[in-house]
Design an enzyme around this catalytic site. Sequence first.
Site, PDB file in Angstrom:
ATOM      1  N   ASP A   1     -21.341  23.653 -17.217  1.00  0.00           N
ATOM      2  CA  ASP A   1     -22.568  23.941 -16.470  1.00  0.00           C
ATOM      3  C   ASP A   1     -22.197  24.839 -15.293  1.00  0.00           C
ATOM      4  OD1 ASP A   1     -24.790  23.676 -14.561  1.00  0.00           O
ATOM      5  OD2 ASP A   1     -25.497  22.129 -15.956  1.00  0.00           O
TER       6      ASP A   1
ATOM      7  N   TYR B   1     -39.692  31.860  -9.881  1.00  0.00           N
ATOM      8  CA  TYR B   1     -38.699  32.610 -10.676  1.00  0.00           C
ATOM      9  C   TYR B   1     -38.565  34.045 -10.156  1.00  0.00           C
ATOM     10  CZ  TYR B   1     -36.843  35.171 -14.729  1.00  0.00           C
ATOM     11  OH  TYR B   1     -36.111  35.982 -15.554  1.00  0.00           O
TER      12      TYR B   1
ATOM     13  N   LYS C   1     -35.218  36.257  -8.797  1.00  0.00           N
ATOM     14  CA  LYS C   1     -34.762  37.543  -9.333  1.00  0.00           C
ATOM     15  C   LYS C   1     -34.820  38.632  -8.252  1.00  0.00           C
ATOM     16  CE  LYS C   1     -33.565  36.228 -13.449  1.00  0.00           C
ATOM     17  NZ  LYS C   1     -32.182  36.291 -13.889  1.00  0.00           N
TER      18      LYS C   1
ATOM     19  N   THR D   1     -36.310  35.457 -26.849  1.00  0.00           N
ATOM     20  CA  THR D   1     -35.122  34.600 -26.733  1.00  0.00           C
ATOM     21  C   THR D   1     -35.602  33.154 -26.549  1.00  0.00           C
ATOM     22  OG1 THR D   1     -35.035  34.618 -24.331  1.00  0.00           O
ATOM     23  CG2 THR D   1     -33.919  36.437 -25.461  1.00  0.00           C
TER      24      THR D   1
HETATM   25  N1  NAP Z   1     -36.196  36.567 -22.249  1.00  0.00           N
HETATM   26  C1  NAP Z   1     -36.886  37.224 -21.340  1.00  0.00           C
HETATM   27  O1  NAP Z   1     -38.087  37.516 -21.531  1.00  0.00           O
HETATM   28  C2  NAP Z   1     -36.219  37.674 -20.069  1.00  0.00           C
HETATM   29  C3  NAP Z   1     -36.864  38.652 -19.302  1.00  0.00           C
HETATM   30  C4  NAP Z   1     -36.266  39.088 -18.140  1.00  0.00           C
HETATM   31  C5  NAP Z   1     -35.067  38.552 -17.737  1.00  0.00           C
HETATM   32  N2  NAP Z   1     -34.463  37.583 -18.483  1.00  0.00           N
HETATM   33  C6  NAP Z   1     -33.179  37.064 -17.999  1.00  0.00           C
HETATM   34  O2  NAP Z   1     -32.235  37.176 -19.041  1.00  0.00           O
HETATM   35  C7  NAP Z   1     -31.190  36.234 -18.841  1.00  0.00           C
HETATM   36  C8  NAP Z   1     -30.861  35.559 -20.167  1.00  0.00           C
HETATM   37  O3  NAP Z   1     -31.970  34.777 -20.583  1.00  0.00           O
HETATM   38  P1  NAP Z   1     -32.416  34.707 -22.120  1.00  0.00           P
HETATM   39  O4  NAP Z   1     -33.713  35.377 -22.229  1.00  0.00           O
HETATM   40  O5  NAP Z   1     -31.302  35.112 -22.989  1.00  0.00           O
HETATM   41  O6  NAP Z   1     -32.708  33.123 -22.248  1.00  0.00           O
HETATM   42  P2  NAP Z   1     -31.996  31.971 -23.102  1.00  0.00           P
HETATM   43  O7  NAP Z   1     -32.022  32.332 -24.543  1.00  0.00           O
HETATM   44  O8  NAP Z   1     -32.674  30.736 -22.651  1.00  0.00           O
HETATM   45  O9  NAP Z   1     -30.483  31.988 -22.604  1.00  0.00           O
HETATM   46  C9  NAP Z   1     -30.138  31.491 -21.318  1.00  0.00           C
HETATM   47  C10 NAP Z   1     -28.641  31.314 -21.247  1.00  0.00           C
HETATM   48  O10 NAP Z   1     -28.294  30.832 -19.936  1.00  0.00           O
HETATM   49  C11 NAP Z   1     -27.469  29.681 -20.071  1.00  0.00           C
HETATM   50  N3  NAP Z   1     -27.691  28.770 -18.945  1.00  0.00           N
HETATM   51  C12 NAP Z   1     -28.848  28.462 -18.339  1.00  0.00           C
HETATM   52  N4  NAP Z   1     -28.648  27.565 -17.373  1.00  0.00           N
HETATM   53  C13 NAP Z   1     -27.309  27.304 -17.362  1.00  0.00           C
HETATM   54  C14 NAP Z   1     -26.472  26.449 -16.611  1.00  0.00           C
HETATM   55  N5  NAP Z   1     -26.948  25.665 -15.623  1.00  0.00           N
HETATM   56  N6  NAP Z   1     -25.153  26.430 -16.896  1.00  0.00           N
HETATM   57  C15 NAP Z   1     -24.645  27.185 -17.886  1.00  0.00           C
HETATM   58  N7  NAP Z   1     -25.385  28.028 -18.637  1.00  0.00           N
HETATM   59  C16 NAP Z   1     -26.698  28.069 -18.379  1.00  0.00           C
HETATM   60  C17 NAP Z   1     -27.903  29.044 -21.380  1.00  0.00           C
HETATM   61  O11 NAP Z   1     -26.872  28.213 -21.860  1.00  0.00           O
HETATM   62  P3  NAP Z   1     -27.166  26.969 -22.886  1.00  0.00           P
HETATM   63  O12 NAP Z   1     -28.221  27.446 -23.862  1.00  0.00           O
HETATM   64  O13 NAP Z   1     -25.841  26.788 -23.563  1.00  0.00           O
HETATM   65  O14 NAP Z   1     -27.623  25.853 -22.058  1.00  0.00           O
HETATM   66  C18 NAP Z   1     -28.111  30.287 -22.238  1.00  0.00           C
HETATM   67  O15 NAP Z   1     -26.876  30.737 -22.752  1.00  0.00           O
HETATM   68  C19 NAP Z   1     -31.688  35.286 -17.752  1.00  0.00           C
HETATM   69  O16 NAP Z   1     -31.045  35.599 -16.540  1.00  0.00           O
HETATM   70  C20 NAP Z   1     -33.170  35.600 -17.658  1.00  0.00           C
HETATM   71  O17 NAP Z   1     -33.657  35.346 -16.355  1.00  0.00           O
HETATM   72  C21 NAP Z   1     -35.013  37.132 -19.639  1.00  0.00           C
END
Ligand code: NAP
Length: 272
Positions: free
Chosen positions: A63, A154, A158, A189
Amino acid sequence: MNSLLGKTAVITGASSGIGKAIARRLAGEGSHVFIAGRGVERLQEVARTIEDAGGKASIGAFDLNDHGALQAFVAEAARRTGRLDIMVNAAGVHHPGTIADGRTSAWQAMFETNVIAMLVGSQAAIRAMRETASKGHIVTISSYAGEGNAYHVYGATKAAANSVCRALRQELADEPIRTVTIMPGAVATNFGRHFPPEFVNGMFKSVGISTEFKKGDVLSDTMLEALQSHASAIFASPDDIAGAVLYAVTQPHDLSVSEILVGPRKSFPNAA
Ligand SMILES: NC(=O)c1ccc[n+]([C@@H]2O[C@H](COP(=O)([O-])OP(=O)(O)OC[C@H]3O[C@@H](n4cnc5c(N)ncnc54)[C@H](OP(=O)(O)O)[C@@H]3O)[C@@H](O)[C@H]2O)c1
């Protein structure tokens, strides 16, 4: 191909979504990737697909609130390979909801992961890059929401991440370490894992896919890819974001690719 041959990259949030796509892309270009997340089986699966394709991956399941574990993981990547070229802070979390009805624990979780862990990871990377005299890139996956458009708490996390990146860029201007902020729009995602189930199920239903999502569920890549391909006007794919990261880290080192906004052509309907 192989524009990153022999390089070392650490990627947080690599067990899912954007971080996973970045890990695969950087490994496909020749980097040894050190991938972190919490879901050990999902990390092992990512490592397996990378290795099956001829790449190198090492995993760290912890974590990010365990700052010592994050620092040790970054240091270990540099110690084992003698360098650290790329640090990607991709992990992030979003608990939607109004401020009036929000929970302190949700605000803390977002600030801890999206800002504090990103600071800790960046600092650990700077130290490792300095110690190994590496020319590095520190890449943070921020969001359109960080652009100051008042998107829940959120958005505040950011905006803070963007501000940290700007400060770092100035701090490191005289060193061979570049700071890159990637701000994605909506990407298909598991990012909606804390969203209301009726919102997530409704989103899938609107493109003809039946789901029984419950809060906290992690959806399969097959389902997410189906959602993205049915609704590509409002969802980019994780690999689109990985392409932006690859672009930034393969530019001449004296060039600062500072901030990239990258997303689908239409905006995403907000979750309450
Ligand atoms: N998807 C969107 O629409 C979007 C848009 C703009 C920005 N983002 C940004 O993109 C980034 C990646 O998100 P995503 O869309 O790929 O979402 P996701 O599929 O939910 O992936 C999030 C990742 O962060 C890890 N994580 C979260 N909290 C954690 C913690 N406390 N300790 C360790 N690992 C942690 C998760 O690990 P586990 O699954 O192993 O727990 C997972 O690998 C984020 O920073 C998000 O803010 C996403």
